[in-house]
Design a protein around this motif. Sequence first.
Motif, mmCIF file in Angstrom:
data_model
loop_
_atom_site.group_PDB
_atom_site.id
_atom_site.type_symbol
_atom_site.label_atom_id
_atom_site.label_comp_id
_atom_site.label_asym_id
_atom_site.label_seq_id
_atom_site.Cartn_x
_atom_site.Cartn_y
_atom_site.Cartn_z
ATOM 1 N N ALA A 133 35.714 56.984 50.929
ATOM 2 C CA ALA A 133 34.873 57.438 49.834
ATOM 3 C C ALA A 133 34.420 56.246 49.002
ATOM 4 O O ALA A 133 35.084 55.228 48.913
ATOM 5 N N ALA A 134 33.255 56.398 48.419
ATOM 6 C CA ALA A 134 32.691 55.323 47.615
ATOM 7 C C ALA A 134 33.534 55.088 46.373
ATOM 8 O O ALA A 134 34.126 56.007 45.803
ATOM 9 N N VAL A 135 33.597 53.841 45.966
ATOM 10 C CA VAL A 135 34.313 53.436 44.760
ATOM 11 C C VAL A 135 33.280 53.047 43.713
ATOM 12 O O VAL A 135 32.347 52.298 44.019
ATOM 13 N N PRO A 136 33.390 53.546 42.477
ATOM 14 C CA PRO A 136 32.442 53.113 41.449
ATOM 15 C C PRO A 136 32.484 51.594 41.294
ATOM 16 O O PRO A 136 33.571 51.009 41.305
ATOM 17 N N PHE A 137 31.378 50.923 41.182
ATOM 18 C CA PHE A 137 30.018 51.393 41.138
ATOM 19 C C PHE A 137 29.283 50.893 42.379
ATOM 20 O O PHE A 137 28.341 50.115 42.269
ATOM 21 N N ARG A 138 29.723 51.338 43.562
ATOM 22 C CA ARG A 138 29.082 50.902 44.800
ATOM 23 C C ARG A 138 27.613 51.320 44.773
ATOM 24 O O ARG A 138 27.287 52.471 44.480
ATOM 25 N N ALA A 139 26.740 50.365 45.082
ATOM 26 C CA ALA A 139 25.308 50.586 44.914
ATOM 27 C C ALA A 139 24.669 51.174 46.158
ATOM 28 O O ALA A 139 25.240 51.171 47.246
ATOM 29 N N GLN A 443 32.000 39.664 39.050
ATOM 30 C CA GLN A 443 32.166 40.525 40.227
ATOM 31 C C GLN A 443 33.585 40.425 40.768
ATOM 32 O O GLN A 443 34.206 41.450 41.093
ATOM 33 N N ARG A 444 34.111 39.206 40.857
ATOM 34 C CA ARG A 444 35.482 39.039 41.368
ATOM 35 C C ARG A 444 36.488 39.685 40.430
ATOM 36 O O ARG A 444 37.465 40.311 40.876
ATOM 37 N N GLN A 445 36.270 39.553 39.133
ATOM 38 C CA GLN A 445 37.180 40.160 38.157
ATOM 39 C C GLN A 445 37.183 41.679 38.303
ATOM 40 O O GLN A 445 38.242 42.322 38.248
ATOM 41 N N LEU A 446 36.015 42.248 38.497
ATOM 42 C CA LEU A 446 35.924 43.698 38.650
ATOM 43 C C LEU A 446 36.548 44.158 39.961
ATOM 44 O O LEU A 446 37.215 45.197 40.010
ATOM 45 N N MET A 447 36.335 43.405 41.027
ATOM 46 C CA MET A 447 36.940 43.768 42.313
ATOM 47 C C MET A 447 38.461 43.793 42.202
ATOM 48 O O MET A 447 39.120 44.674 42.752
ATOM 49 N N ALA A 448 39.025 42.841 41.471
ATOM 50 C CA ALA A 448 40.476 42.810 41.276
ATOM 51 C C ALA A 448 40.953 44.034 40.509
ATOM 52 O O ALA A 448 42.104 44.458 40.649
ATOM 53 N N ALA A 449 40.065 44.610 39.698
ATOM 54 C CA ALA A 449 40.412 45.793 38.917
ATOM 55 C C ALA A 449 40.049 47.090 39.642
ATOM 56 O O ALA A 449 40.182 48.177 39.071
ATOM 57 N N VAL A 454 27.903 44.340 42.298
ATOM 58 C CA VAL A 454 27.316 43.191 42.984
ATOM 59 C C VAL A 454 26.694 42.283 41.940
ATOM 60 O O VAL A 454 25.931 42.743 41.078
ATOM 61 N N ALA A 455 27.036 41.008 42.003
ATOM 62 C CA ALA A 455 26.436 40.036 41.091
ATOM 63 C C ALA A 455 24.932 39.982 41.331
ATOM 64 O O ALA A 455 24.478 39.880 42.471
ATOM 65 N N LEU A 456 24.171 40.040 40.259
ATOM 66 C CA LEU A 456 22.723 40.005 40.376
ATOM 67 C C LEU A 456 22.252 38.720 41.048
ATOM 68 O O LEU A 456 21.264 38.714 41.795
#
Length: 497
Positions: A133-139, A443-449, A454-456
């Motif tokens: 299932a998708a994880v927020p905030f997969r674009a 982006q890396r900080q959010l992935m760890a959380a 995705v970084a613009l």
Amino acid sequence: MNIGATDALALPLRGDGESLHQWLFAGLRAGILQSRLPAGLKLPSSRALASQIGVARGTVTAIYDELAAQGYLECAVGRGSFVAHVLPERPQVARRTASLRPATVRGTPLSEALGVREVWTRTPFPQQENATAAVPFRAHLPDTRMFPLDVWRKLAAHGARALSPGDLTSTAITGLPLLREAIAGHLAAARGVSTDPRQILVVSSAQEAMDLSVRLLCSPNQTVWLEDPGYVGARAIMAAHGLRVANVPVDDQGLAVAEGIRLAPQARLACITPSRQSPLGMPMSVARRSALLNWATRAGSFLIEDDYDSEYRYGTRPIPALKSMDCDDRVLLLGTFSKLMFPALRLAYLVLPQALVEPFTRARSLLGRGLPALEQAMTARFILDGHFERHLRRSRAQYAARAQALRHAIGRHARGLVEPPAIDAGLDVAVRLRTRGNDRAAQRQLMAAGIEAVALSRYATDARLAPGLVLGFAAFDESQIESAVRQLAVALGRQSQ
């Protein structure tokens, strides 16, 4: 089989810096995967568990919903939440996969030994063997939970019953005629494009359509225009074919046509997203559209119009496609059902200029023998019987509400960290960061959380962009969005310290 609120859950100790959501989700998921919470086990009610461990009930509800969406729980209204009998993954699968090594010939990676160009071994698309299932905030994702599966099942059953022996031998290289007629009707009603169904080529994906277009229209070392920032999939395909890329900037009116002409006046091809620029979201102005079409006519060039999610516009009618202004037949209109219906439906299409129909048909015949007829027939009936338009109306209303939920949640929980965005179209949005540091670190900080973003800057080549993130909102309900924005704010707040 039942358990008390905390009996047998065996939740681990909460780690330093670990949010309540991360801790509880990971603990329950680990218990299920390690069989400490066996199949069929009924979990405590969200109210009971929240009371026992001292968290808000909404947190537990969101985690139960997320576990159910990922296939770990089965939830029944009035009965409760149960551990699923068939799980999406098992630890031993991960161990087997980790043991795999790239094939080699006398110590040389097989791809190199066979002369495979490195560019073909790099991909901007994630490789997922096990659907999760998708994880927020997969674009770039629709909410597949909203798709009318009951209707789809009936269409599948009807299509299977209607099969004849002749259907088992015939293939339609350019696509099932009924589907091409249905697509033509939809384009006329929704995108302002009048086309002969015989000019429509059905393919498996936008990537296949772009690849085929580049093979037929371009030679190595020719120049193409790409938006900067822009769609990374198009850039990868152009690089794989050895093309030179003119990185044309965009502004609030879309592609800077005059700058494109300055950079590469005789470019063979331009790949553009005029209805909703990817990833920034603005539509191309009418003046820029006219200038682009005039340039293509003068230069003898073609335009690939990637019309990827234009039906999702909130508050106003969808903007007509650039193809609707194409008097000189220079535009190849590319559309896909993966975002309008569901990603696993591998159906897309190209509306071709009349002069390109025969060469594209011959090339399609050489490279592939068509697509499965049953799914094409089901999709055609889904459109012709009105189910497609009803699905778009329902999902458009839901996505509009989720867009507002994201904007308001950012305003409540992340103000000062993220600029609350205006969202009037699409499945995702580019937001500006107000934190220190660059967006790839964010982006890396959010992935760890446990948050996907995705970084613009990953969409840019030469363009210098203010730090930002691309956040998908369409696949997540309001409670998921609220919870995820809270996590995002905590993670970004930690980064800015």
